[in-house]
Design an enzyme around this catalytic site. Structure first.
Site, short mmCIF file in Angstrom:
data_model
loop_
_atom_site.label_atom_id
_atom_site.label_comp_id
_atom_site.label_asym_id
_atom_site.label_seq_id
_atom_site.Cartn_x
_atom_site.Cartn_y
_atom_site.Cartn_z
CG ASP A 66 -1.77 1.16 1.30
OD1 ASP A 66 -1.77 2.31 0.43
OD2 ASP A 66 -2.71 1.14 2.08
CB SER A 145 -0.16 12.37 -15.80
OG SER A 145 -1.14 13.00 -16.63
CE1 TYR A 158 -4.11 11.19 -12.36
CE2 TYR A 158 -3.94 12.75 -13.93
CZ TYR A 158 -3.58 11.47 -13.43
OH TYR A 158 -2.88 10.54 -14.23
CE LYS A 162 -0.49 11.05 -11.70
NZ LYS A 162 0.43 9.81 -11.54
#
Length: 275
Positions: A66, A145, A158, A162
């Protein structure tokens, strides 16, 4: 340097290795002679990938990890070192997708996304970086990304996670290299993986949202090949496919165009909203 020459006889630790780009990286690394640690919270999926590698004549181990839990990462690293003695490559690949109008994003949502996409990579680096220093070198690859180098509306949480990962990678790069450790920032665009099956989309029908993605997408196998080729060449940054590179250049030269694109994206998203 050829891919096989770079990875043969080395050990790679891949987070999020049970599916998508992570799975493709594990299989490609094994094909090029690396021993692969398939690290994933999904122990069953990780086991399947490791079994596939072993059946194909490669070397692999599945370790439940994890990434949001430093203790879990520490245990996974300890088990890996007991089996393989060293870690030559760390691929911080685990991540989750999240799309939402920011007014619907909660603090809990933000924490969840940051914990997986950013803190997960931090936990990996904090544990493995000292190991690489002690062994005299290594290579850390952070899979961010194109949202880590280009701002995207409806993906604020998000994008923030990133961007943080990109900032960490680029700022640590010189420090790490001085200690014999290479770092690579990977910024993929839209890739055809199960990532979009598990993406969290708030107040918009997920099928409708995902159907708006490009119909022709690069597959994870090709993505893994591009990443490993770039890592083999010690590239500092890998941006792909073509649409990601184009958007990256536009954002550098004419950021106002990305702003206009974002205005269009949020209007389209709000029209799909179930509110």
């Amino acid at each position: 340097m050829g891919i096989q020459k770079k990875f043969s006889g080395k050990t790679a630790f891949v987070t999020g290795g049970s599916s998508g780009i992570g799975r493709a990286l594990c299989l490609a690394l094994a094909k090029n002679g690396a021993a692969v640690i398939v690290a994933d919270k999904n122990s069953s999926g990780a086991g399947q990938v490791a079994s596939e590698i072993i059946k194909g004549g490669g070397t692999a181990a599945a370790i439940k990890t994890d990434v949001t839990d430093p203790v879990s990462f520490r245990k996974a690293l300890k088990a890996s070192l007991k089996k393989f003695d060293r870690i030559d490559f760390l691929f911080n690949n685990a991540g989750i997708g999240y799309s939402s109008d920011f007014r619907d994003c909660t603090s809990r949502d933000m924490d969840m996304v940051l914990n997986v996409n950013f803190r997960g990579a931090v936990n990996g680096i904090m544990e493995i970086y000292p190991v690489m220093i002690a062994q005299g070198g290594g290579h850390i690859i952070n899979i961010a990304s194109m949202a880590g180098i280009i701002p995207f509306s409806i993906n604020v949480a998000y994008t923030a996670s990133k961007f943080a990962l990109a900032g960490l990678t680029l700022s640590l790069m010189a420090e790490a290299r001085d200690l014999g450790i290479n770092m690579t920032l990977v910024c993929p665009g839209v890739i055809k993986t199960a990532f979009y099956d598990s993406i969290i989309v708030k107040k918009v029908d997920k099928k409708k949202y995902v159907s708006g993605l490009p119909s022709r997408m690069m597959g994870p196998e090709r993505a893994a090949e591009i990443i490993l080729r770039g890592v083999a060449g010690n590239k500092k940054m890998i941006v792909f496919p073509f649409h990601a590179r184009i958007l990256f250049m536009i954002n550098k030269i004419l950021p106002s165009l990305i702003y206009l694109l974002n205005k269009t994206l949020i209007k389209k998203f709000r029209k799909m909203s179930s509110i």
